[in-house]
Design an enzyme around this catalytic site. Structure first.
Site, PDB file in Angstrom:
ATOM      1  N   ARG A 126       0.822  -1.199   0.000  1.00  0.00           N
ATOM      2  CA  ARG A 126       0.000   0.000   0.000  1.00  0.00           C
ATOM      3  C   ARG A 126       0.857   1.251   0.000  1.00  0.00           C
ATOM      4  NH1 ARG A 126      -3.219  -1.919  -2.203  1.00  0.00           N
ATOM      5  NH2 ARG A 126      -5.444  -2.181  -1.846  1.00  0.00           N
ATOM      6  N   GLU A 160      -2.489   7.985  -6.015  1.00  0.00           N
ATOM      7  CA  GLU A 160      -2.549   7.256  -7.288  1.00  0.00           C
ATOM      8  C   GLU A 160      -3.639   7.862  -8.163  1.00  0.00           C
ATOM      9  OE1 GLU A 160      -2.770   3.007  -6.675  1.00  0.00           O
ATOM     10  OE2 GLU A 160      -1.128   3.059  -5.230  1.00  0.00           O
ATOM     11  N   HIS A 191       0.607   0.228 -10.010  1.00  0.00           N
ATOM     12  CA  HIS A 191      -0.300  -0.615  -9.216  1.00  0.00           C
ATOM     13  C   HIS A 191      -0.731  -1.849 -10.025  1.00  0.00           C
ATOM     14  CE1 HIS A 191      -3.242  -0.420  -5.588  1.00  0.00           C
ATOM     15  NE2 HIS A 191      -2.991  -1.681  -5.902  1.00  0.00           N
TER      16      HIS A 191
END
Ligand SMILES: NC(=O)C1=CN([C@@H]2O[C@H](COP(=O)(O)OP(=O)(O)OC[C@H]3O[C@@H](n4cnc5c(N)ncnc54)[C@H](O)[C@@H]3O)[C@@H](O)[C@H]2O)C=CC1
Ligand SMILES: O=C(O)CCC(=O)C(=O)O
Length: 525
Positions: free
Chosen positions: A230, A259, A277
């Site tokens: 994370r 993000e 990601h």
């Protein structure tokens, strides 16, 4: 027909499952204000990490029953807000474990062998063999922070590649770490000894900026950090500084504080590898998570339990299935005692008796609270929000056990203390699973619950039952069954009547006027 909104790209197999029971609208990339506008018409939402389900979206989702996260982390969903509103939140805890672990391993090997820069160099028509001398991971030390599902798989593979394993996870036993060939150590030792450090932790207040300037200062200059867990667990400014000053040798990041990644110094260094990601982005993982979550949404829309609800503690489908009759008993008794007590309830005591005393209490307590609050909140209360609703209404919940009470094979006793006094009920299951109310306010009875019931507390004296019978008859209310419970002859007694019809307006007052009747309560179950 139910309607499901799919707000991020989801594998078609998931859409096909949802389409068995619902109209599915795929609308990806919507801004929050647009989501707030359209969400009121949907019964369910399915998403990945691209959608932020804020409290505003949840508040607008008045029909929402379930939010499904096709992945592990639910940190993009305001779970407390969903819980308060009785919305089940489900995820896919294992669907992308292998994908995320393999991405972390790929990052570790890429860092060691300079794969991204070497690839770019060849594509730029160069042949720089000396520039890309790498390091072997064999016999190096890997520090795994978070030894859960992904961390364990990384540890397993790394071990088979000849790495020495250290791990930090305050919630994992030494036995589990031993099984995985990991030595559990404290963070300082892990930072000081590791050649590679890989994070597999959720983002929590404790893990936010776990890797900060101070932590980076404790690492070897040859250390490399991997984060496929994370964003926000690493202080990105501190990391960029440590790389710039050569305090550590490299970093590979799949997740970021913000993000998509905006302006960032992290882009400036060859020895930092960045991916957008991608941890869960394999064909296999996307099928796994889509099936896992779509099946749960389908089940919940059909009124069945979800297998990976993150906000129904302890209530897995197995538990639900096994305990279903007891949950029904608890709900019925909660509903009954709530109506007998009336007014504002301040305390609910749930006592598991006999054989029931050795079972898991939490689901029974939650079911009792659901029953208790069902008169006030109707269908707004469910297994998701019952406990939180009780807390917010100031109802104190006490769970007790008494294995020595041996009536029936197990029984449940609830007592509710409210602004109008205290009442208690006991109930049990017969061998065929039928519910029996076995005690009201300490008076033994034996009646099945029924839709409409009348309870009286009266003096045990001749004629009183007849008077109540004729009064009900004169209002055309049919009695289905009747039982009297008393402790001593001609003392106080309780009468429980099951009625075929609801009590007409005014009749309860007439009943309380009958000589010898102390109290009377109507109940709808
Ligand atoms: N990059 C990606 O696309 C993906 C990222 N993830 C993320 O990876 C992380 C790990 O996922 P799983 O292994 O499935 O979760 P998990 O719940 O199985 O493991 C997490 C582990 O972290 C430990 N932990 C919690 N607080 C800690 C602390 N303060 N210090 C050290 N350890 C702590 C827990 O005890 C647990 O063992 C999650 O944050 C998840 O969201 C998961 C899948 C894909
Ligand atoms: O949906 C994705 O690709 C992100 C996966 C992820 O981060 C997770 O499952 O926690």
């Amino acid at each position: 027909m139910a309607k499901v909104l799919v707000s991020d790209p989801i594998d078609q197999v998931g859409i096909d499952i949802l389409s068995q029971v619902a109209q599915v609208d795929v609308k990806t990339g919507l801004p929050p204000e647009e989501l707030v506008k359209i969400i009121p018409e949907y019964d369910a939402m399915m998403l990945r990490s691209g959608t932020r389900v804020t409290k505003e979206i949840i508040a607008a989702g008045t029909q929402l029953k379930i939010i499904g996260r096709a992945g592990v982390g639910v940190d993009n969903i305001d779970v407390p807000a969903a819980t308060r509103q009785g919305i089940v939140v489900v995820n896919s805890p294992e669907g992308n474990t292998i994908a995320a672990a393999e991405h972390a391993l790929a990052m570790m090997l890429s860092l060691s062998r300079h794969i991204p820069e070497a690839n770019q160099s060849v594509k730029n028509n160069k042949w720089e063999r000396k520039r890309f001398i790498g390091a072997e991971i064999y016999k190096k030390t890997l520090g795994v922070v978070g030894l859960g599902k992904i961390g364990s798989h990384v540890a397993n593979v790394a071990k088979s590649m000849g790495m020495k394993l250290l791990a930090y996870d305050p919630f994992i036993s030494k036995e589990r770490a031993d099984q995985l060939g990991c030595t559990l150590v404290d963070l300082d030792l892990l930072f000081a000894e590791s050649d590679y450090i890989t994070l597999h932790i959720p983002k929590t207040p404790e893990t936010t900026h776990l890797i900060n300037k101070e932590a980076l200062g404790k690492m070897k200059p040859t250390a490399r950090i991997i984060n496929c867990a994370r964003g926000g667990t690493i202080d990105e400014d501190a990391l960029a500084e440590a790389i710039a000053e050569g305090k550590i040798a490299g970093a590979a990041l799949d997740v970021f504080e913000e993000e998509p990644l905006g302006e960032s110094k992290l882009r400036n260094y060859d020895n930092i590898i960045l991916t957008p990601h991608l941890g869960a982005s394999t064909a296999e993982a996307q099928v796994n998570v889509a099936v896992d979550v779509a099946e749960q949404i389908r089940d919940v829309l059909l009124g069945l339990p979800a297998r990976s609800a993150v906000n129904i503690p302890g209530l897995t489908p197995d538990v639900m299935e096994k305990m279903r009759p007891y949950l029904q008993l608890a709900e019925t008794l909660g509903n009954l005692v709530g109506q007998l007590a009336g007014g504002r309830i301040e305390r609910l005591t749930v006592r598991l008796q006999g054989e029931l005393a050795s079972t898991k209490g939490q689901p029974i307590v939650v079911a009792s609270i659901k029953g208790l609050l069902s008169q006030a909140l109707r269908e707004r209360v469910n297994y998701v929000n019952a406990a939180i609703e009780a807390k917010e209404r100031g109802v104190r919940i006490i769970e007790t056990r008494d294995a020595s009470i041996r009536d029936y094979s197990g029984s449940l006793h609830l007592s509710a203390q409210g602004s109008l006094g205290e009442h208690s009920v006991t109930g049990a299951l017969l061998s065929d699973g039928e519910i029996r109310i076995t005690d009201v306010d300490g008076f033994p009875i034996n009646v099945p619950p029924s839709n409409y019931m009348l309870f009286t507390v009266h003096r045990d004296m001749p004629g009183i039952i007849g008077k109540i019978g004729s009064l009900l008859g004169s209002f055309n209310v049919n009695i289905a069954s009747m039982q009297v419970g008393r402790k001593i002859v001609r003392g106080d007694a309780v009468m429980a009547l099951s009625l075929d019809d609801p009590l007409p307006e005014g009749l309860l007052t007439e009943i309380t006027k009958v000589s010898g009747i102390r109290d009377a309560y109507t109940v709808k179950l």
